[in-house]
Design a protein around this motif. Sequence first.
Motif, PDB file in Angstrom:
ATOM      1  N   ILE A  93       0.831  -1.208   0.000  1.00  0.00           N
ATOM      2  CA  ILE A  93       0.000   0.000   0.000  1.00  0.00           C
ATOM      3  C   ILE A  93       0.869   1.263   0.000  1.00  0.00           C
ATOM      4  CG2 ILE A  93      -2.018  -1.097   1.036  1.00  0.00           C
ATOM      5  CD1 ILE A  93      -1.323   0.251   3.690  1.00  0.00           C
ATOM      6  N   SER A  94       0.338   2.282  -0.643  1.00  0.00           N
ATOM      7  CA  SER A  94       1.040   3.560  -0.796  1.00  0.00           C
ATOM      8  C   SER A  94       0.848   4.434   0.444  1.00  0.00           C
ATOM      9  CB  SER A  94       0.480   4.305  -2.016  1.00  0.00           C
ATOM     10  OG  SER A  94      -0.872   4.702  -1.760  1.00  0.00           O
ATOM     11  N   ASN A  95       1.557   5.565   0.445  1.00  0.00           N
ATOM     12  CA  ASN A  95       1.394   6.542   1.527  1.00  0.00           C
ATOM     13  C   ASN A  95      -0.070   6.976   1.643  1.00  0.00           C
ATOM     14  OD1 ASN A  95       4.195   6.482   1.832  1.00  0.00           O
ATOM     15  ND2 ASN A  95       4.503   8.272   0.510  1.00  0.00           N
ATOM     16  N   GLU A  96      -0.671   7.285   0.510  1.00  0.00           N
ATOM     17  CA  GLU A  96      -2.068   7.752   0.517  1.00  0.00           C
ATOM     18  C   GLU A  96      -3.014   6.660   1.015  1.00  0.00           C
ATOM     19  OE1 GLU A  96      -3.841   9.837  -2.607  1.00  0.00           O
ATOM     20  OE2 GLU A  96      -2.692  11.628  -2.107  1.00  0.00           O
ATOM     21  N   ASP A  97      -2.769   5.420   0.570  1.00  0.00           N
ATOM     22  CA  ASP A  97      -3.596   4.292   1.026  1.00  0.00           C
ATOM     23  C   ASP A  97      -3.505   4.136   2.544  1.00  0.00           C
ATOM     24  OD1 ASP A  97      -4.345   3.625  -1.545  1.00  0.00           O
ATOM     25  OD2 ASP A  97      -2.750   2.144  -1.809  1.00  0.00           O
ATOM     26  N   ALA A  98      -2.283   4.272   3.060  1.00  0.00           N
ATOM     27  CA  ALA A  98      -2.075   4.145   4.511  1.00  0.00           C
ATOM     28  C   ALA A  98      -2.837   5.232   5.253  1.00  0.00           C
ATOM     29  CB  ALA A  98      -0.587   4.215   4.839  1.00  0.00           C
ATOM     30  N   GLY A  99      -2.720   6.463   4.773  1.00  0.00           N
ATOM     31  CA  GLY A  99      -3.412   7.586   5.410  1.00  0.00           C
ATOM     32  C   GLY A  99      -4.920   7.421   5.378  1.00  0.00           C
ATOM     33  N   LEU A 100      -5.423   6.944   4.241  1.00  0.00           N
ATOM     34  CA  LEU A 100      -6.864   6.751   4.093  1.00  0.00           C
ATOM     35  C   LEU A 100      -7.366   5.657   5.040  1.00  0.00           C
ATOM     36  CD1 LEU A 100      -9.387   7.620   2.538  1.00  0.00           C
ATOM     37  CD2 LEU A 100      -8.838   5.891   0.816  1.00  0.00           C
ATOM     38  N   ALA A 101      -6.635   4.546   5.093  1.00  0.00           N
ATOM     39  CA  ALA A 101      -7.036   3.446   5.993  1.00  0.00           C
ATOM     40  C   ALA A 101      -6.999   3.910   7.448  1.00  0.00           C
ATOM     41  CB  ALA A 101      -6.112   2.251   5.790  1.00  0.00           C
ATOM     42  N   LEU A 102      -5.945   4.625   7.808  1.00  0.00           N
ATOM     43  CA  LEU A 102      -5.826   5.110   9.188  1.00  0.00           C
ATOM     44  C   LEU A 102      -6.961   6.061   9.550  1.00  0.00           C
ATOM     45  CD1 LEU A 102      -1.966   5.624   9.322  1.00  0.00           C
ATOM     46  CD2 LEU A 102      -3.264   4.151  10.871  1.00  0.00           C
ATOM     47  N   SER A 103      -7.387   6.872   8.580  1.00  0.00           N
ATOM     48  CA  SER A 103      -8.461   7.838   8.860  1.00  0.00           C
ATOM     49  C   SER A 103      -9.755   7.136   9.264  1.00  0.00           C
ATOM     50  CB  SER A 103      -8.712   8.725   7.632  1.00  0.00           C
ATOM     51  OG  SER A 103      -9.385   8.004   6.607  1.00  0.00           O
TER      52      SER A 103
END
Length: 264
Positions: free
Chosen positions: A194-204
């Motif tokens: 997963i990408s940086n954006e994917d990680a941020g989205l999942a964490l949100s």
Amino acid sequence: MTLKYSVLASGSTGNAIYIETEQKKLLIDCGLSGRKMTHLFNKIGKDPQDLDAILVTHEHSDHIKGLGVFARRYKTPIYANAKTWQAMSSIIGDISVDQKFTFETGTTKAFGDIEAESFGVSHDAADPMFFVFHAGGKKLTLLTDLGYVSDRIKGIIKHSNAYIIESNHDIQMLMMGRYPWNIKRRILGDSGHISNEDAGLALSEVVGNETKSIYLAHLSKDNNMKELARMSVQQKLEQYGIKIGEHMSIYDTDPETPTALAAI
């Protein structure tokens, strides 16, 4: 009760996580040479001889490179699911029968006062699984090496006190980089990373009021940078109204240097 942990090493060259309570000391993955692993333990002031178990997420080399040598040296029990045992047996060499244990995907196993809850992920390995560790009402999630974060996984990891989560690549860096297209496609696919954006989205979608720490792990040395990963994840979280800095912090991990022993 206190649950302590350190990301001993994380990245495409090798991964290892240490966790402990008053009763038990566990290592998750052993992706560096036996000598390097011992050196990392020394850096956090811990003795590998005291380990109670090694848990294996999957058989890729950056997660099991030193496993055989390390486990034989310190006589440490190894826990992995049946398909992972089958896939890694020829790689790690002979392991004594009294050190080999099965820990199947989707089950929970108690190690003293730590409960390790395993769950399957989408990644191109035999039967990859990661963990939520429960101890004294606290919850630590370890989640790297996956193509996407499903709703099922989000339900399992929701409201953890701390996350060690993959933030593998910046999509633009990956697309502009030197990797051949088949490798890029593998990384971007549903069984890649997963990408940086994917990680941020999942964490949100999963962080809660009790979440204090986020460790960004398994960064690609070619297609990411610590500052970029941190900025991208923070921006995505703030886009969803989640502030970083006051009650929640984002931390880097490193392929060579352990994070300080932290507690939840």
